[in-house]
Design a protein around this motif. Structure first.
Motif, short mmCIF file in Angstrom:
data_model
loop_
_atom_site.label_atom_id
_atom_site.label_comp_id
_atom_site.label_asym_id
_atom_site.label_seq_id
_atom_site.Cartn_x
_atom_site.Cartn_y
_atom_site.Cartn_z
N VAL A 132 33.28 16.56 47.13
CA VAL A 132 34.34 17.52 46.86
C VAL A 132 34.17 18.76 47.75
O VAL A 132 33.10 19.37 47.78
CB VAL A 132 34.34 17.93 45.38
CG1 VAL A 132 35.25 19.13 45.15
CG2 VAL A 132 34.77 16.76 44.51
N ALA B 84 31.97 13.79 40.57
CA ALA B 84 32.54 14.40 41.78
C ALA B 84 31.95 13.72 43.00
O ALA B 84 30.73 13.52 43.07
CB ALA B 84 32.23 15.88 41.81
N ILE C 299 37.36 13.34 42.23
CA ILE C 299 36.65 13.58 40.98
C ILE C 299 37.12 12.50 40.02
O ILE C 299 38.31 12.43 39.69
CB ILE C 299 36.97 14.98 40.42
CG1 ILE C 299 36.43 16.04 41.40
CG2 ILE C 299 36.34 15.14 39.04
CD1 ILE C 299 36.79 17.45 41.03
#
Lengths: 309, 260
Positions: B21, B18, B77
């Motif tokens: 995010v 990730a 991601i």
């Protein structure tokens, strides 16, 4: 505190007769209101039963159920319910073929696909369908749908079962869609999430998880819709005609049980005659059929209810 | 800024990565620019007080947030070199490859067998379905209890069995990663223990990301732990380190039970 409520601390208990009496009067008043509607229902059933009883003293139940002709006004009258029942069922089946799929698909759309705003617009519009007087549907069938049918099938009767089926179908779509939608929306979101989490598409979630989970409610809505179609009166009286014949051809004229009751009660059928009593026998038959369908839908709801957790 | 300790990926590519995010529900930001590397074949626990964004972050990993009206995800991601939020990525395929087990057991109102068969069927599985059902139930340590009543309703099972059924159902789709959102929070201690043992077995084949409220559980089952607080990642590292010698004061306060 005794002092605050105005009762001295040492006062003996008062007796509550008066208050009890007031409560009891109110209780009885409410009970009578509830009892009234029940009594009216019982009264209607009572009239149906006594007049039908008078009818069945002259016409045997076997004749009533097996005779293939319904000709109460002829010199040699026949009282076979079959043509009328067939007329009712022909129209109910036609209406069901239209309303059940359309109603269910509408419900799936409203519950699973439509956003809040779109549903807010579509639902009230659909409910307007249920608010249109049925006599308007009858004239719509007669003056709009029948001419269209005659373009396709020129042999179509002016009064025919098909146009009546179509409008009755349209009429019961809201019954089916709104009850089915309630059932679909009652399915917990967790089940949808579970299915999405396994890589199901929206269509798969709707048709393979949500619809099966809501099946009992959907079937109950179907039965209620069909029951409404059988009981529907005005539109079929206008559009389907008044020829009591045993046919399965939807392009021909048929008379339903309800349409017979309308036409016979509009004429001046003298009280106490057999054709007067036949009204009640037909009414009784209709009542038993719709009553059984209601029981059936209750049973389906109770029997197949999914216990979501 | 978050403290991220060394994450040992054993030389493999990470299962998920990730980058920055963020998740918004309308105007409210529930997750704030989180960077997190999930190593393959490990168990990663996301911990933190209620409302810290750990479940929201978890749902980003298989695009379940797409289903929440008004939710918006920013950042990327990466999964096998592809950003899950790229325009041309099919969320349905993402969810097939990254499965999810929910907080409350949510079996379908179908038979045990059909609960298992649903996922493979919607994904076009052609093959030995009976064998797949058996294999998945065995993986979820449920086979011995249900093998003679596969046609019974899943609702006839106990809560703990239902949750193992839901795990089996997820495994039947053959995902690479299994996300678990507090999978034992609705269960009693014995059922919880069985789920934990199961997770221990499963990490041999799967990468597992688990959200939990229960710090002992995180300590028992996970290899890595991420501590989130108010939408931010506070500290991420090997579980032992995080619980015994955290670098951040807030982490220490939380794992020693001073708040949350």
């Amino acid at each position: 505190m005794g002092a605050e409520s105005g009762i001295p601390h040492s006062a003996p208990l008062t007796f509550r007769r008066v208050r009890d009496l007031k409560e009891r009067v109110i209780g009885w008043a409410l009970f009578s209101c509830a009892a009234l509607s029940t009594l009216i229902t019982l009264g209607i059933v009572g009239v149906l039963v006594t007049e039908s009883f008078a009818f069945f003293r002259q016409v045997s139940i076997v004749d009533f159920l097996t005779d293939r002709q319904w000709t109460p006004m002829f010199q040699d009258p026949h009282f076979g319910i079959m043509p009328l029942a067939a007329g009712s069922f022909l129209i109910a089946i036609g209406a069901a073929l239209i309303a059940l799929p359309l109603g269910l698909m509408t419900a799936i759309f409203l519950s699973e696909y439509a956003g809040d705003r779109l549903r807010g617009v579509l639902k009230p519009m659909l409910e307007i369908l249920a608010g249109i007087p049925t006599v308007v549907y009858g004239y719509f069938a007669l003056t709009f749908i029948t001419p269209l049918l005659r373009v396709v099938w020129p042999e179509t009767d002016v009064f025919n079962a098909l146009s009546a089926s179509i409008v009755v179908g349209i009429m019961i779509i809201p019954t089916v869609s709104s009850l089915s939608e309630d059932a679909l929306r009652a399915v917990p979101l967790a089940l949808r999430a579970g299915a999405y989490g396994l890589g199901a598409t929206k269509l798969e979630v709707s048709t393979k998880v949500v619809v099966p989970a809501a099946l009992s409610g959907i079937i109950a809505s179907f039965i209620l819709g069909i029951s409404r179609a059988i009981g529907e009166t005005m539109a079929v009286t206008i559009a389907a005609g008044s020829l009591a014949q045993l046919t399965m051809n939807p392009l021909e004229s048929v008379q339903t049980m309800t349409a017979y009751i309308v036409s016979a009660s509009l004429g001046d059928t003298p009280r106490g005659t057999i054709s007067y009593q036949s009204l009640f026998a037909v009414g009784m038959t209709l009542f038993i059929i719709t009553f059984m369908m209601n029981i059936l839908s209750q049973w389906v709801l109770a029997r197949f209810r999914e216990e979501y957790q | 800024m978050a403290t991220t300790h060394d994450i040992d990926t054993d030389g493999q590519d990470p299962a998920l990565e990730a980058r920055a995010v963020s998740v918004f529900y309308g105007d409210k930001q529930a997750v704030k620019e989180i960077d997190l590397v999930i190593p393959a074949n490990k168990v990663v626990a996301l911990i933190g007080p209620s409302g810290c964004g750990k479940s929201t972050l978890l749902r980003c990993f298989n695009r379940m947030n797409d289903l929440v009206a008004g939710a918006r995800v920013e950042g990327e991601i990466n999964f096998h070199g592809t950003n899950l939020y790229q325009d041309d990525v099919d969320p349905v395929e993402v969810r097939r490859r990254i499965g999810m087990v929910f907080q409350k057991p949510n079996p379908f109102p179908k038979s045990i067998y059909n609960n298992l068969a649903f996922g493979p069927k919607v994904n076009g599985f052609k093959g030995d379905l009976d064998g797949l059902v058996e294999e998945s139930l065995k993986q979820a340590a449920l086979w011995d209890e249900v093998h003679d009543r596969l046609s019974d309703s899943a609702y006839a099972l106990s809560g703990g069995q239902q949750q193992r059924l839901c795990i089996a159902r997820t495994l039947a789709v053959k995902p690479e990663i299994v996300l678990m959102d507090e999978p034992a929070s609705a269960l009693d201690p014995i059922a919880t223990q069985r789920i934990e043992e199961l997770i221990f077995e499963l990490k041999k084949q799967y990468t597992i990301v688990i959200v939990t409220h229960n710090m002992q559980q995180a300590a028992r089952i996970s290899d890595y732990t991420a501590f989130l607080y108010m939408g931010e990642l506070v500290e991420y590292g090997p579980t032992d380190l995080l619980f015994t010698n955290p670098s951040e004061e807030r982490t220490e306060a939380y794992v020693t039970g001073r708040f949350g």
